[in-house]
Design an enzyme around this catalytic site. Structure first.
Site, PDB file in Angstrom:
ATOM      1  N   GLN A 103     -58.687 -27.810  -6.300  1.00 39.38           N
ATOM      2  CA  GLN A 103     -57.929 -28.154  -7.526  1.00 39.38           C
ATOM      3  C   GLN A 103     -56.449 -28.247  -7.193  1.00 39.38           C
ATOM      4  O   GLN A 103     -55.646 -28.638  -8.025  1.00 39.38           O
ATOM      5  CB  GLN A 103     -58.135 -27.076  -8.588  1.00 39.38           C
ATOM      6  CG  GLN A 103     -59.578 -26.931  -9.026  1.00 39.38           C
ATOM      7  CD  GLN A 103     -59.779 -25.658  -9.839  1.00 39.38           C
ATOM      8  OE1 GLN A 103     -59.558 -25.634 -11.042  1.00 39.38           O
ATOM      9  NE2 GLN A 103     -60.186 -24.590  -9.188  1.00 39.38           N
ATOM     10  N   HIS A 121     -57.892 -32.720  -8.512  1.00 39.28           N
ATOM     11  CA  HIS A 121     -56.764 -32.832  -9.456  1.00 39.28           C
ATOM     12  C   HIS A 121     -55.635 -33.700  -8.904  1.00 39.28           C
ATOM     13  O   HIS A 121     -54.525 -33.674  -9.425  1.00 39.28           O
ATOM     14  CB  HIS A 121     -56.247 -31.438  -9.849  1.00 39.28           C
ATOM     15  CG  HIS A 121     -57.188 -30.705 -10.754  1.00 39.28           C
ATOM     16  ND1 HIS A 121     -57.070 -29.370 -11.053  1.00 39.28           N
ATOM     17  CD2 HIS A 121     -58.287 -31.139 -11.442  1.00 39.28           C
ATOM     18  CE1 HIS A 121     -58.050 -29.010 -11.881  1.00 39.28           C
ATOM     19  NE2 HIS A 121     -58.794 -30.059 -12.116  1.00 39.28           N
ATOM     20  N   CYS A 132     -47.668 -51.563 -12.429  1.00 38.06           N
ATOM     21  CA  CYS A 132     -48.511 -52.439 -11.596  1.00 38.06           C
ATOM     22  C   CYS A 132     -49.737 -51.717 -11.035  1.00 38.06           C
ATOM     23  O   CYS A 132     -50.598 -52.338 -10.441  1.00 38.06           O
ATOM     24  CB  CYS A 132     -47.687 -53.080 -10.474  1.00 38.06           C
ATOM     25  SG  CYS A 132     -47.198 -51.938  -9.167  1.00 38.06           S
ATOM     26  N   GLY A 190     -59.898 -18.137  -5.271  1.00 43.55           N
ATOM     27  CA  GLY A 190     -58.568 -18.218  -5.890  1.00 43.55           C
ATOM     28  C   GLY A 190     -58.464 -19.146  -7.073  1.00 43.55           C
ATOM     29  O   GLY A 190     -57.456 -19.822  -7.229  1.00 43.55           O
ATOM     30  N   THR A 191     -59.494 -19.150  -7.906  1.00 46.94           N
ATOM     31  CA  THR A 191     -59.376 -19.922  -9.144  1.00 46.94           C
ATOM     32  C   THR A 191     -59.772 -19.050 -10.331  1.00 46.94           C
ATOM     33  O   THR A 191     -60.722 -18.271 -10.233  1.00 46.94           O
ATOM     34  CB  THR A 191     -60.208 -21.235  -9.119  1.00 46.94           C
ATOM     35  OG1 THR A 191     -60.066 -21.889 -10.386  1.00 46.94           O
ATOM     36  CG2 THR A 191     -61.674 -21.013  -8.813  1.00 46.94           C
ATOM     37  N   GLU A 218     -58.639 -10.788  -8.676  1.00 41.78           N
ATOM     38  CA  GLU A 218     -59.198 -10.066  -9.826  1.00 41.78           C
ATOM     39  C   GLU A 218     -60.417 -10.796 -10.362  1.00 41.78           C
ATOM     40  O   GLU A 218     -60.751 -11.880  -9.858  1.00 41.78           O
ATOM     41  CB  GLU A 218     -58.144  -9.911 -10.914  1.00 41.78           C
ATOM     42  CG  GLU A 218     -57.416 -11.194 -11.254  1.00 41.78           C
ATOM     43  CD  GLU A 218     -56.129 -10.958 -12.015  1.00 41.78           C
ATOM     44  OE1 GLU A 218     -55.937 -11.620 -13.049  1.00 41.78           O
ATOM     45  OE2 GLU A 218     -55.329 -10.103 -11.573  1.00 41.78           O
TER      46      GLU A 218
HETATM   47  P1  OAD Z   1     -54.864 -20.256 -11.820  1.00 39.06           P
HETATM   48  O1  OAD Z   1     -53.418 -19.960 -11.674  1.00 39.06           O
HETATM   49  O2  OAD Z   1     -55.403 -20.459 -13.182  1.00 39.06           O
HETATM   50  O3  OAD Z   1     -55.702 -19.088 -11.161  1.00 39.06           O
HETATM   51  C1  OAD Z   1     -55.377 -18.573  -9.907  1.00 39.06           C
HETATM   52  C2  OAD Z   1     -56.420 -17.548  -9.541  1.00 39.06           C
HETATM   53  O4  OAD Z   1     -56.153 -17.117  -8.221  1.00 39.06           O
HETATM   54  C3  OAD Z   1     -56.448 -16.307 -10.428  1.00 39.06           C
HETATM   55  O5  OAD Z   1     -57.785 -16.025 -10.777  1.00 39.06           O
HETATM   56  C4  OAD Z   1     -55.864 -15.214  -9.528  1.00 39.06           C
HETATM   57  O6  OAD Z   1     -56.455 -13.937  -9.769  1.00 39.06           O
HETATM   58  C5  OAD Z   1     -56.223 -15.707  -8.145  1.00 39.06           C
HETATM   59  N1  OAD Z   1     -55.311 -15.310  -7.070  1.00 39.06           N
HETATM   60  C6  OAD Z   1     -53.958 -15.211  -7.093  1.00 39.06           C
HETATM   61  N2  OAD Z   1     -53.469 -14.914  -5.874  1.00 39.06           N
HETATM   62  C7  OAD Z   1     -54.545 -14.818  -5.042  1.00 39.06           C
HETATM   63  C8  OAD Z   1     -54.705 -14.537  -3.655  1.00 39.06           C
HETATM   64  N3  OAD Z   1     -53.672 -14.301  -2.867  1.00 39.06           N
HETATM   65  N4  OAD Z   1     -55.955 -14.534  -3.158  1.00 39.06           N
HETATM   66  C9  OAD Z   1     -57.037 -14.771  -3.955  1.00 39.06           C
HETATM   67  N5  OAD Z   1     -56.947 -15.036  -5.274  1.00 39.06           N
HETATM   68  C10 OAD Z   1     -55.724 -15.065  -5.807  1.00 39.06           C
HETATM   69  O7  OAD Z   1     -55.157 -21.505 -10.850  1.00 39.06           O
HETATM   70  P2  OAD Z   1     -56.396 -22.507 -10.866  1.00 39.06           P
HETATM   71  O8  OAD Z   1     -57.649 -21.825 -11.249  1.00 39.06           O
HETATM   72  O9  OAD Z   1     -56.339 -23.243  -9.592  1.00 39.06           O
HETATM   73  O10 OAD Z   1     -54.423 -28.105 -13.157  1.00 39.06           O
HETATM   74  O11 OAD Z   1     -55.967 -23.479 -12.048  1.00 39.06           O
HETATM   75  C11 OAD Z   1     -56.752 -24.599 -12.324  1.00 39.06           C
HETATM   76  C12 OAD Z   1     -55.887 -25.729 -12.803  1.00 39.06           C
HETATM   77  O12 OAD Z   1     -55.074 -25.310 -13.909  1.00 39.06           O
HETATM   78  C13 OAD Z   1     -54.880 -26.223 -11.783  1.00 39.06           C
HETATM   79  O13 OAD Z   1     -55.423 -27.129 -10.860  1.00 39.06           O
HETATM   80  C14 OAD Z   1     -53.863 -26.896 -12.655  1.00 39.06           C
HETATM   81  C15 OAD Z   1     -53.750 -25.869 -13.756  1.00 39.06           C
HETATM   82  O14 OAD Z   1     -53.338 -26.368 -14.990  1.00 39.06           O
HETATM   83  C16 OAD Z   1     -53.841 -29.280 -12.881  1.00 39.06           C
HETATM   84  O15 OAD Z   1     -52.811 -29.376 -12.257  1.00 39.06           O
HETATM   85  C17 OAD Z   1     -54.598 -30.442 -13.413  1.00 39.06           C
END
Ligand code: OAD
Length: 243
Positions: A103, A121, A132, A190-191, A218
């Site tokens: 993502q 994404h 264009c 990490g999502t 978490e």
């Molecule tokens: P989020 O910021 O929503 O979530 C990040 C996740 O990573 C959380 O669950 C954290 O707990 C975890 N996290 C943070 N640091 C970490 C680490 N060092 N190791 C492991 N886990 C860690 O990000 P996404 O889920 O990627 O959309 O967000 C999804 C989409 O929402 C993104 O692609 C973006 C945003 O709006 C677009 O740009 C279209």
């Protein structure tokens, strides 16, 4: 199960499986210094997505939207892949049937050396002409003019990323969904699992019988789908799972 035992078991399982699909989110790039969206220090705590990451926001104020993307491009340009990205490169090299769906728009998986990547994404380094329709890579940081205009037709350029309310790049989600459905092991890293349809890939994989491994600081909206969840930093856990 004891954590060391769990790590050893999953490490072995990832060696045995020939069809592996990985879904990554902002957490995998956090240790490279790129802010995540949700959670402590997340971008959506400081900024409102409706004002920066929608087609309506861009129509209203393209310069404001571009200032934000130009700032993020600067952060990303200064970032390097971390040991989490590097572990996923190793996993791909030894797995015959592999796909990494990310993502993230930062391009760090490619910079680390991952090849079989779909950026569902989009890509922050790609500029797309709203007049264009041509797309081009542009890595200038900062961009010389905001908002940037198309060298071919003078039209307004937009970042090549997916905004809220838009569909994913054609083909990208279909490829990710096919890999998720066909995977024996699915790694979700990490999502927060808060954005669809990306989050649904984990469910597709699970329903098709994949063993689901989560790596996250978490618990997330996807934790209940995981067979095993590792709590901690991707840059530490992934190298332990894929030495
Ligand atoms: P989020 O910021 O929503 O979530 C990040 C996740 O990573 C959380 O669950 C954290 O707990 C975890 N996290 C943070 N640091 C970490 C680490 N060092 N190791 C492991 N886990 C860690 O990000 P996404 O889920 O990627 O959309 O967000 C999804 C989409 O929402 C993104 O692609 C973006 C945003 O709006 C677009 O740009 C279209």
């Amino acid at each position: 199960m004891n954590k060391t035992l769990e790590t050893t078991e999953v490490r072995k399982l990832l060696r045995r499986k020939v069809r592996i699909c990985v879904l990554t989110g902002a957490g995998v790039s956090a240790e490279s210094g790129i802010p995540t969206f949700r959670g402590a220090g997340g971008l959506w705590r400081k900024f409102r997505p409706q004002e920066l990451a929608t087609p309506e926001a861009f129509a209203r104020d393209p310069r404001l939207v571009w200032e934000w993307y130009d700032w993020r491009r600067g952060l990303i340009a200064a970032a390097r892949p971390n040991p989490g990205h590097e572990a996923l490169v190793r996993l791909e090299r030894r797995c015959p049937n592999f796909l990494l769906a990310t993502q993230n728009v930062d391009g760090l998986h490619l910079l680390a050396g991952s090849k079989r990547v779909v950026s569902i994404h989009g890509d922050i380094w790609e500029l797309h002409c709203t007049a264009c329709g041509r797309s081009r890579e542009d890595r200038a940081v900062p961009l010389p003019e905001l908002p940037p205009t198309c060298p071919d037709c003078g039209g307004l350029l937009r970042p090549g990323v997916v905004w809220f309310g838009e569909s994913l790049p054609p083909g990208a989600f279909a490829a990710a969904a096919a890999a998720a459905r066909g995977a024996e092991a699915f790694l979700v890293v990490g999502t927060a699992g808060a954005v669809e349809p990306a989050a649904s890939l984990t469910r597709l994989a699970r329903e098709a019988g994949a063993f689901v491994v989560e790596v996250n600081l978490e618990s997330s909206a996807l934790s209940s789908l995981a067979d095993v969840s590792f709590r901690g930093k991707a840059g530490e856990i992934l190298p332990a799972l894929v030495p």
